[in-house]
Write a protein that holds these residues in place. Structure first.
Motif, PDB file in Angstrom:
ATOM      1  N   MET A   1       0.824  -1.177   0.000  1.00  0.00           N
ATOM      2  CA  MET A   1       0.000   0.000   0.000  1.00  0.00           C
ATOM      3  C   MET A   1       0.878   1.255   0.000  1.00  0.00           C
ATOM      4  SD  MET A   1      -3.097   1.150   2.522  1.00  0.00           S
ATOM      5  CE  MET A   1      -2.146   1.487   3.971  1.00  0.00           C
ATOM      6  N   SER A   2       1.961   1.243   0.795  1.00  0.00           N
ATOM      7  CA  SER A   2       2.803   2.438   0.826  1.00  0.00           C
ATOM      8  C   SER A   2       3.421   2.713  -0.539  1.00  0.00           C
ATOM      9  CB  SER A   2       3.884   2.323   1.898  1.00  0.00           C
ATOM     10  OG  SER A   2       4.770   1.265   1.614  1.00  0.00           O
ATOM     11  N   MET A   3       3.814   1.655  -1.266  1.00  0.00           N
ATOM     12  CA  MET A   3       4.388   1.867  -2.598  1.00  0.00           C
ATOM     13  C   MET A   3       3.371   2.482  -3.545  1.00  0.00           C
ATOM     14  SD  MET A   3       6.792  -1.263  -3.631  1.00  0.00           S
ATOM     15  CE  MET A   3       7.734  -2.116  -2.419  1.00  0.00           C
ATOM     16  N   LYS A   4       2.119   2.095  -3.428  1.00  0.00           N
ATOM     17  CA  LYS A   4       1.076   2.629  -4.305  1.00  0.00           C
ATOM     18  C   LYS A   4       0.955   4.138  -4.150  1.00  0.00           C
ATOM     19  CE  LYS A   4      -3.831   2.361  -5.380  1.00  0.00           C
ATOM     20  NZ  LYS A   4      -5.106   1.678  -5.133  1.00  0.00           N
ATOM     21  N   TYR A   5       1.021   4.615  -2.901  1.00  0.00           N
ATOM     22  CA  TYR A   5       0.791   6.038  -2.633  1.00  0.00           C
ATOM     23  C   TYR A   5       2.073   6.854  -2.464  1.00  0.00           C
ATOM     24  CZ  TYR A   5      -4.016   4.594  -2.033  1.00  0.00           C
ATOM     25  OH  TYR A   5      -5.262   4.066  -2.252  1.00  0.00           O
ATOM     26  N   LEU A   6       3.185   6.202  -2.056  1.00  0.00           N
ATOM     27  CA  LEU A   6       4.409   6.949  -1.745  1.00  0.00           C
ATOM     28  C   LEU A   6       5.604   6.607  -2.629  1.00  0.00           C
ATOM     29  CD1 LEU A   6       4.119   6.635   2.147  1.00  0.00           C
ATOM     30  CD2 LEU A   6       3.444   8.580   0.724  1.00  0.00           C
ATOM     31  N   GLY A   7       5.489   5.586  -3.446  1.00  0.00           N
ATOM     32  CA  GLY A   7       6.597   5.188  -4.306  1.00  0.00           C
ATOM     33  C   GLY A   7       7.387   4.032  -3.719  1.00  0.00           C
ATOM     34  N   GLU A   8       8.426   3.604  -4.438  1.00  0.00           N
ATOM     35  CA  GLU A   8       9.202   2.422  -4.038  1.00  0.00           C
ATOM     36  C   GLU A   8      10.105   2.666  -2.850  1.00  0.00           C
ATOM     37  OE1 GLU A   8      11.193   1.217  -7.614  1.00  0.00           O
ATOM     38  OE2 GLU A   8       9.397   0.245  -8.408  1.00  0.00           O
ATOM     39  N   SER A   9      10.515   3.910  -2.623  1.00  0.00           N
ATOM     40  CA  SER A   9      11.353   4.262  -1.474  1.00  0.00           C
ATOM     41  C   SER A   9      10.707   5.431  -0.745  1.00  0.00           C
ATOM     42  CB  SER A   9      12.757   4.676  -1.924  1.00  0.00           C
ATOM     43  OG  SER A   9      13.420   3.590  -2.525  1.00  0.00           O
ATOM     44  N   ILE A  10      10.754   5.393   0.569  1.00  0.00           N
ATOM     45  CA  ILE A  10      10.205   6.506   1.352  1.00  0.00           C
ATOM     46  C   ILE A  10      11.263   7.012   2.322  1.00  0.00           C
ATOM     47  CG2 ILE A  10       7.800   5.802   1.100  1.00  0.00           C
ATOM     48  CD1 ILE A  10       7.889   4.509   3.803  1.00  0.00           C
ATOM     49  N   ASP A  11      11.140   8.265   2.714  1.00  0.00           N
ATOM     50  CA  ASP A  11      12.130   8.874   3.590  1.00  0.00           C
ATOM     51  C   ASP A  11      11.974   8.450   5.048  1.00  0.00           C
ATOM     52  OD1 ASP A  11      13.389  10.294   1.527  1.00  0.00           O
ATOM     53  OD2 ASP A  11      12.007  11.963   1.722  1.00  0.00           O
ATOM     54  N   ILE A  12      10.755   8.482   5.563  1.00  0.00           N
ATOM     55  CA  ILE A  12      10.524   8.242   6.992  1.00  0.00           C
ATOM     56  C   ILE A  12       9.396   7.229   7.168  1.00  0.00           C
ATOM     57  CG2 ILE A  12       9.851   9.273   9.202  1.00  0.00           C
ATOM     58  CD1 ILE A  12      10.882  11.961   8.080  1.00  0.00           C
ATOM     59  N   SER A  31       9.646  -5.388   0.357  1.00  0.00           N
ATOM     60  CA  SER A  31       9.789  -4.211  -0.500  1.00  0.00           C
ATOM     61  C   SER A  31      11.112  -4.208  -1.242  1.00  0.00           C
ATOM     62  CB  SER A  31       9.652  -2.934   0.339  1.00  0.00           C
ATOM     63  OG  SER A  31       8.381  -2.894   0.934  1.00  0.00           O
ATOM     64  N   GLU A  32      12.198  -4.460  -0.510  1.00  0.00           N
ATOM     65  CA  GLU A  32      13.508  -4.433  -1.156  1.00  0.00           C
ATOM     66  C   GLU A  32      13.702  -5.629  -2.073  1.00  0.00           C
ATOM     67  OE1 GLU A  32      16.555  -3.610   1.779  1.00  0.00           O
ATOM     68  OE2 GLU A  32      15.624  -1.684   2.281  1.00  0.00           O
ATOM     69  N   GLY A  33      13.072  -6.751  -1.733  1.00  0.00           N
ATOM     70  CA  GLY A  33      13.129  -7.910  -2.617  1.00  0.00           C
ATOM     71  C   GLY A  33      12.401  -7.663  -3.932  1.00  0.00           C
ATOM     72  N   ALA A  34      11.311  -6.921  -3.868  1.00  0.00           N
ATOM     73  CA  ALA A  34      10.513  -6.638  -5.069  1.00  0.00           C
ATOM     74  C   ALA A  34      11.134  -5.567  -5.947  1.00  0.00           C
ATOM     75  CB  ALA A  34       9.102  -6.209  -4.671  1.00  0.00           C
ATOM     76  N   THR A  35      11.792  -4.570  -5.327  1.00  0.00           N
ATOM     77  CA  THR A  35      12.278  -3.426  -6.109  1.00  0.00           C
ATOM     78  C   THR A  35      13.790  -3.378  -6.280  1.00  0.00           C
ATOM     79  OG1 THR A  35      12.534  -1.982  -4.181  1.00  0.00           O
ATOM     80  CG2 THR A  35      10.352  -2.030  -5.243  1.00  0.00           C
ATOM     81  N   GLY A  36      14.535  -4.002  -5.358  1.00  0.00           N
ATOM     82  CA  GLY A  36      15.995  -3.889  -5.382  1.00  0.00           C
ATOM     83  C   GLY A  36      16.488  -2.549  -4.869  1.00  0.00           C
ATOM     84  N   LYS A  37      15.567  -1.740  -4.311  1.00  0.00           N
ATOM     85  CA  LYS A  37      15.917  -0.412  -3.795  1.00  0.00           C
ATOM     86  C   LYS A  37      15.745  -0.373  -2.282  1.00  0.00           C
ATOM     87  CE  LYS A  37      14.228   1.933  -7.944  1.00  0.00           C
ATOM     88  NZ  LYS A  37      13.240   2.900  -8.446  1.00  0.00           N
ATOM     89  N   GLN A  38      16.483   0.546  -1.633  1.00  0.00           N
ATOM     90  CA  GLN A  38      16.303   0.753  -0.203  1.00  0.00           C
ATOM     91  C   GLN A  38      14.869   1.210   0.038  1.00  0.00           C
ATOM     92  OE1 GLN A  38      18.809   3.799   1.522  1.00  0.00           O
ATOM     93  NE2 GLN A  38      18.190   3.281   3.602  1.00  0.00           N
ATOM     94  N   PHE A  39      14.179   0.543   0.972  1.00  0.00           N
ATOM     95  CA  PHE A  39      12.770   0.841   1.214  1.00  0.00           C
ATOM     96  C   PHE A  39      12.585   2.128   2.007  1.00  0.00           C
ATOM     97  CE2 PHE A  39       8.954  -0.274   4.006  1.00  0.00           C
ATOM     98  CZ  PHE A  39       8.032   0.246   3.122  1.00  0.00           C
ATOM     99  N   VAL A  40      13.309   2.272   3.120  1.00  0.00           N
ATOM    100  CA  VAL A  40      13.132   3.414   4.023  1.00  0.00           C
ATOM    101  C   VAL A  40      14.500   3.987   4.384  1.00  0.00           C
ATOM    102  CG1 VAL A  40      12.320   4.116   6.303  1.00  0.00           C
ATOM    103  CG2 VAL A  40      10.995   2.483   4.994  1.00  0.00           C
TER     104      VAL A  40
END
Length: 68
Positions: A1-12, A31-40
């Motif tokens: 849900m957070s990715m839908k509204y905030l994107g693949e990485s969030i600050d806080i 999240s990191e497994g799905a995107t390969g990016k730092q989640f938070v």
């Protein structure tokens, strides 16, 4: 849900200290497994609010209403 509204990485990301083990670790892994990016970037965890030496809990009826 957070990715839908905030994107693949969030600050806080915030949560209670009871969510550090399991819940937040699972969020990171998924999240990191799905995107390969730092989640938070920054995690903030709050401790419990205590009322009469008990954890404040709406479900147990231990809470206080603030009137303005």
């Amino acid at each position: 849900m957070s990715m839908k509204y905030l994107g693949e990485s969030i600050d806080i990301h915030t949560g209670g200290i009871d969510h550090i083990p399991v819940h937040h670790e699972n969020e990171i892994a998924q999240s990191e497994g799905a995107t390969g990016k730092q989640f938070v970037k920054v995690w903030f965890h709050n401790n419990f609010l205590m009322v009469d030496n008990q954890k404040m809990s709406k479900s147990l009826g231990i809470f206080t209403n603030l009137r303005i």
